[in-house]
Design a protein around this motif. Sequence first.
Motif, PDB file in Angstrom:
ATOM      1  N   GLN A 165      60.190 -22.847 -58.128  1.00  0.00           N
ATOM      2  CA  GLN A 165      60.335 -23.558 -59.393  1.00  0.00           C
ATOM      3  C   GLN A 165      58.990 -24.037 -59.922  1.00  0.00           C
ATOM      4  O   GLN A 165      58.697 -23.904 -61.113  1.00  0.00           O
ATOM      5  CB  GLN A 165      61.293 -24.736 -59.238  1.00  0.00           C
ATOM      6  CG  GLN A 165      62.729 -24.267 -59.146  1.00  0.00           C
ATOM      7  CD  GLN A 165      63.720 -25.410 -59.224  1.00  0.00           C
ATOM      8  OE1 GLN A 165      63.376 -26.561 -58.984  1.00  0.00           O
ATOM      9  NE2 GLN A 165      64.945 -25.085 -59.559  1.00  0.00           N
ATOM     10  N   ARG A 166      58.149 -24.567 -59.050  1.00  0.00           N
ATOM     11  CA  ARG A 166      56.832 -25.048 -59.507  1.00  0.00           C
ATOM     12  C   ARG A 166      55.952 -23.895 -59.972  1.00  0.00           C
ATOM     13  O   ARG A 166      55.221 -24.028 -60.956  1.00  0.00           O
ATOM     14  CB  ARG A 166      56.140 -25.841 -58.390  1.00  0.00           C
ATOM     15  CG  ARG A 166      56.930 -27.098 -58.074  1.00  0.00           C
ATOM     16  CD  ARG A 166      56.243 -28.408 -57.971  1.00  0.00           C
ATOM     17  NE  ARG A 166      54.941 -28.609 -58.474  1.00  0.00           N
ATOM     18  CZ  ARG A 166      53.960 -29.177 -57.771  1.00  0.00           C
ATOM     19  NH1 ARG A 166      54.170 -29.552 -56.531  1.00  0.00           N
ATOM     20  NH2 ARG A 166      52.789 -29.385 -58.315  1.00  0.00           N
ATOM     21  N   LEU A 167      56.027 -22.751 -59.285  1.00  0.00           N
ATOM     22  CA  LEU A 167      55.250 -21.586 -59.721  1.00  0.00           C
ATOM     23  C   LEU A 167      55.706 -21.112 -61.096  1.00  0.00           C
ATOM     24  O   LEU A 167      54.890 -20.798 -61.962  1.00  0.00           O
ATOM     25  CB  LEU A 167      55.378 -20.449 -58.709  1.00  0.00           C
ATOM     26  CG  LEU A 167      54.673 -20.633 -57.375  1.00  0.00           C
ATOM     27  CD1 LEU A 167      55.053 -19.519 -56.401  1.00  0.00           C
ATOM     28  CD2 LEU A 167      53.157 -20.671 -57.566  1.00  0.00           C
TER      29      LEU A 167
ATOM     30  N   GLN B 100      46.476 -26.523 -60.341  1.00  0.00           N
ATOM     31  CA  GLN B 100      46.258 -25.391 -59.442  1.00  0.00           C
ATOM     32  C   GLN B 100      46.092 -25.843 -57.993  1.00  0.00           C
ATOM     33  O   GLN B 100      46.641 -25.245 -57.086  1.00  0.00           O
ATOM     34  CB  GLN B 100      45.013 -24.614 -59.892  1.00  0.00           C
ATOM     35  CG  GLN B 100      44.811 -23.306 -59.167  1.00  0.00           C
ATOM     36  CD  GLN B 100      45.888 -22.295 -59.504  1.00  0.00           C
ATOM     37  OE1 GLN B 100      46.370 -22.223 -60.615  1.00  0.00           O
ATOM     38  NE2 GLN B 100      46.280 -21.501 -58.527  1.00  0.00           N
ATOM     39  N   GLU B 101      45.354 -26.919 -57.779  1.00  0.00           N
ATOM     40  CA  GLU B 101      45.138 -27.407 -56.417  1.00  0.00           C
ATOM     41  C   GLU B 101      46.456 -27.848 -55.773  1.00  0.00           C
ATOM     42  O   GLU B 101      46.742 -27.542 -54.622  1.00  0.00           O
ATOM     43  CB  GLU B 101      44.138 -28.569 -56.417  1.00  0.00           C
ATOM     44  CG  GLU B 101      43.801 -29.059 -55.019  1.00  0.00           C
ATOM     45  CD  GLU B 101      42.770 -30.186 -55.030  1.00  0.00           C
ATOM     46  OE1 GLU B 101      42.754 -30.946 -54.050  1.00  0.00           O
ATOM     47  OE2 GLU B 101      42.001 -30.292 -55.989  1.00  0.00           O
ATOM     48  N   GLY B 102      47.270 -28.562 -56.530  1.00  0.00           N
ATOM     49  CA  GLY B 102      48.564 -29.008 -56.017  1.00  0.00           C
ATOM     50  C   GLY B 102      49.472 -27.830 -55.674  1.00  0.00           C
ATOM     51  O   GLY B 102      50.151 -27.840 -54.646  1.00  0.00           O
ATOM     52  N   LEU B 103      49.478 -26.817 -56.526  1.00  0.00           N
ATOM     53  CA  LEU B 103      50.290 -25.625 -56.251  1.00  0.00           C
ATOM     54  C   LEU B 103      49.795 -24.901 -55.009  1.00  0.00           C
ATOM     55  O   LEU B 103      50.583 -24.438 -54.187  1.00  0.00           O
ATOM     56  CB  LEU B 103      50.268 -24.679 -57.449  1.00  0.00           C
ATOM     57  CG  LEU B 103      51.104 -25.096 -58.652  1.00  0.00           C
ATOM     58  CD1 LEU B 103      50.855 -24.157 -59.822  1.00  0.00           C
ATOM     59  CD2 LEU B 103      52.576 -25.141 -58.296  1.00  0.00           C
TER      60      LEU B 103
ATOM     61  N   ARG C 199      52.356 -37.484 -55.920  1.00  0.00           N
ATOM     62  CA  ARG C 199      51.663 -36.332 -55.352  1.00  0.00           C
ATOM     63  C   ARG C 199      52.589 -35.131 -55.294  1.00  0.00           C
ATOM     64  O   ARG C 199      52.156 -34.007 -55.290  1.00  0.00           O
ATOM     65  CB  ARG C 199      51.155 -36.645 -53.959  1.00  0.00           C
ATOM     66  CG  ARG C 199      50.111 -37.750 -53.968  1.00  0.00           C
ATOM     67  CD  ARG C 199      49.474 -37.812 -52.663  1.00  0.00           C
ATOM     68  NE  ARG C 199      48.319 -36.921 -52.767  1.00  0.00           N
ATOM     69  CZ  ARG C 199      47.369 -36.858 -51.881  1.00  0.00           C
ATOM     70  NH1 ARG C 199      47.411 -37.595 -50.817  1.00  0.00           N
ATOM     71  NH2 ARG C 199      46.365 -36.041 -52.041  1.00  0.00           N
ATOM     72  N   SER C 200      53.893 -35.383 -55.230  1.00  0.00           N
ATOM     73  CA  SER C 200      54.841 -34.282 -55.106  1.00  0.00           C
ATOM     74  C   SER C 200      55.134 -33.620 -56.443  1.00  0.00           C
ATOM     75  O   SER C 200      55.681 -32.539 -56.478  1.00  0.00           O
ATOM     76  CB  SER C 200      56.160 -34.762 -54.488  1.00  0.00           C
ATOM     77  OG  SER C 200      56.812 -35.638 -55.394  1.00  0.00           O
TER      78      SER C 200
END
Length: 160
Positions: free
Chosen positions: A38-40, A55-58, A150-151
């Motif tokens: 879902q996040r992608l 991008q870093e979080g992904l 953060r999530s």
Amino acid sequence: MTSFRDLDEFFDPSLRLPVGGKTYVIPPPDAEVGLLVQRLMHAGIAAEAGQEVDQEGLNQLAETVLTNDSDEKDLYKRILGPVWDELFADQVSWPVIQHVGETVMLWVGAGLEAAARHWEAGAGEAQAPNRKARRAAASQARSTRSRGSRSGTTRTTGSA
């Protein structure tokens, strides 16, 4: 007082895809993989709309989800579950496996209707979501982010 029936009585969380006369039953992915897909998808929609993407979080999420087991680094394998091995055992061609995998990714990330549109479009012919669908998905992607989280999720409970 309203009572709810047991969800298992009427809810089937699996996806059934017919290929070559056989119906493959894809179980739902675990929560980690579902969240990643879902996040992608939301990041892709946001990037297409010209919005900033974390991008870093992904990358951190992908590292956590996809490195749990060296045999499960392939996202298709993770989202297809036991059907991955079944497709190979049945000697299904790679383009068909890709189409099945893409359809399942859309099912997880965007819902049953998006998956059905892709399935019917055929391999390599998937139609981009219309402008209204892209805006709605981008809006949803923005609404799940919280500056202090953060999530990347926001609690939406009605109680304090």
